[in-house]
Scaffold this active site. Structure first.
Site, short mmCIF file in Angstrom:
data_model
loop_
_atom_site.label_atom_id
_atom_site.label_comp_id
_atom_site.label_asym_id
_atom_site.label_seq_id
_atom_site.Cartn_x
_atom_site.Cartn_y
_atom_site.Cartn_z
N GLU A 184 -6.12 -10.83 -1.39
CA GLU A 184 -6.93 -10.60 -0.18
C GLU A 184 -8.41 -10.56 -0.54
O GLU A 184 -9.15 -9.67 -0.10
CB GLU A 184 -6.49 -9.29 0.51
CG GLU A 184 -5.01 -9.25 0.84
CD GLU A 184 -4.58 -8.05 1.68
OE1 GLU A 184 -5.46 -7.37 2.25
OE2 GLU A 184 -3.37 -7.80 1.77
N GLU B 252 0.79 -1.24 0.00
CA GLU B 252 0.00 0.00 0.00
C GLU B 252 0.82 1.29 0.00
O GLU B 252 0.61 2.18 0.83
CB GLU B 252 -0.96 -0.01 1.20
CG GLU B 252 -1.83 -1.25 1.21
CD GLU B 252 -2.78 -1.32 2.40
OE1 GLU B 252 -2.67 -0.49 3.31
OE2 GLU B 252 -3.67 -2.20 2.38
C1 GLA Z 1 -4.97 -4.68 4.20
C2 GLA Z 1 -3.70 -5.40 4.64
C3 GLA Z 1 -4.00 -6.67 5.39
C4 GLA Z 1 -5.15 -6.52 6.33
C5 GLA Z 1 -6.33 -5.99 5.63
C6 GLA Z 1 -7.49 -5.90 6.55
O1 GLA Z 1 -5.50 -5.18 3.07
O2 GLA Z 1 -2.85 -5.70 3.58
O3 GLA Z 1 -2.89 -7.03 6.11
O4 GLA Z 1 -4.80 -5.69 7.40
O5 GLA Z 1 -5.99 -4.71 5.15
O6 GLA Z 1 -7.51 -6.89 7.51
#
Ligand code: GLA
Length: 411
Positions: A276, A171
């Protein structure tokens, strides 16, 4: 005499063939029906990509036996939800705590799974001491680079050859595609990203190294990411893949956006992983806003506390089917599709963007039962293998195998 011998030999050959055929049939029946068990996600996508999940502490320590059963049956890749994040693994300058991280890696190895490390350099869940001296003042570029090097070498080095790949930088971008003004950027400068990849590569030259981010489906952010990756590649930075987090909602992003995004990163010569995945069914609220603060007790913002209406279950199932069709379309560049958490009960979305809501973003419900969305995903995966093998065998694309809609509703 001779003819009797031949007859006997033939008979036992036939017997052997029959018993082989019976065994094969049993294996097929067990694999597909599993004595009443549902088909496994990882089998439905075998030869396409890995199917993973992020796992929490109760799962890593095998205290949540039901979830462990789901993980073992359906997934062949695991990501650490939290235990490898800086604040947990390296809470104080001279203290590393690998107890849970070691268990996570042991869990993956015990069940023969691909193990993913998450995450090395991020602006969240990183303790303040990392960026400050003993008096609370920002450290110099040199000091922070040295801390980064020490952290990455220690953590990646510990699991060298055991963790397949790392989310090296998480990020780093703003919504408009510019670099996020994180302490990493402010103190080290733009090359903190290249440095992180270099340190990770030094620590484990065999590991895959990823840049991981969310909302890359939005054009401005995607453009920023493409520019960043191009620059890194032109400097010879060892980056293997881009991670699309894919924290999705029912109506965002569009399937065309997902399609274009995967294609755009593939063009840069990178692998693309879905890292994710989840699909929130709840209305979006701005994190930290007044609306978010009262969302849990507002039925318009938290409408499904007593269960998910069938119509929304079906929308979620269709949404997941569409997503997996696109992932399959790009299977040549996608190595892994990982969900963020295992069951709806585990999901971070129950507390984000507002605390205390009831969301339904995954394929397994709060009791660990497969949802209609699960069968929709299985159906897409199985159609692929049925269609693929038939096409190869007979050049015939008709007569597709499907998990019927009525089946989806019944479960
Ligand atoms: C982001 C992070 C993860 C996690 C998610 C929410 O996507 O990369 O590690 O913290 O947020 O759980």
């Amino acid at each position: 005499m001779r003819s009797t011998m031949i007859a006997l030999t033939q008979r036992s050959a036939v017997k052997r063939a029959l018993s082989r055929a019976t065994k094969l049939l049993m294996v097929i029946l067990l694999a597909t029906a599993g004595f009443g068990q549902e088909p496994a996600l990882k089998d439905a996508y075998k030869d396409a990509f890995l199917i993973g999940a992020s796992i929490n502490r109760a799962q890593i320590y095998e205290r949540d036996a039901r979830a462990v059963g789901i993980i073992r049956r359906h997934f062949n890749a695991v990501t650490a939800e939290n235990v490898l994040k800086w604040e947990l693994v390296h809470p104080a300058p001279d203290r590393y705590d690998f107890a849970a991280a070691d268990r996570f890696v042991a869990f993956g190895e015990k069940y023969g799974m691909t193990i993913i490390g998450h995450t090395l350099i991020w602006h969240n869940q990183t303790p303040r001491w990392v960026f400050e001296d003993e008096r609370g003042r920002p450290v110099s570029r040199e000091v922070l680079l040295e801390r980064m090097r020490d952290h990455i070498h220690t953590v990646v080095g510990r699991y060298k050859g055991r963790i397949r790949g790392w989310d090296v930088v998480n990020e780093a971008l703003n919504e408009d595609g510019t670099l996020r003004q994180s302490p990493w950027l402010k103190i080290i400068g733009e090359d903190y990203i290249a440095k992180a990849f270099e340190f990770a590569h030094e620590a484990d030259p065999g590991a895959e190294l990823y840049y991981n981010d969310y909302s890359l489906e939005n054009e401005a952010k995607r453009r920023g990411a493409i520019e960043l990756i191009r620059k890194l590649k032109s400097q010879g930075v060892p980056i293997t893949a881009i991670g699309l987090q894919e924290h999705n909602r029912l109506d965002w992003p569009s399937i065309a956006q997902v399609d274009e995004t995967i294609a755009a990163f593939a063009k840069l010569g990178l692998k693309v992983n879905v890292t994710e995945l989840d699909v929130s069914v709840l209305p979006w609220v701005e994190p930290g806003s007044d609306e978010a603060k009262r969302a849990a007790s507002d039925p318009r913002l938290n409408p499904y506390t007593k269960g998910l209406p069938d119509e929304v279950q079906q929308r979620l199932a269709r949404r997941y089917a569409e997503l997996f069709k696109i992932y399959l379309k790009h299977r040549d560049v996608i190595d892994r599709v990982s969900f963020w958490n295992v069951t709806d009960a585990d999901s971070w979305l129950n507390d984000f963007p507002a605390r205390g809501r009831t969301d339904y973003p995954l394929l397994f419900d709060r009791a660990g039962r497969p949802k209609p969305a699960f069968y929709a995903v299985i159906s897409v995966g199985m159609n692929r293998s049925a269609v693929g093998s038939r096409r190869a065998a007979r050049g015939d694309e008709s007569n597709r195998r499907t998990v019927r809609k009525t089946d989806l509703k019944a479960r």
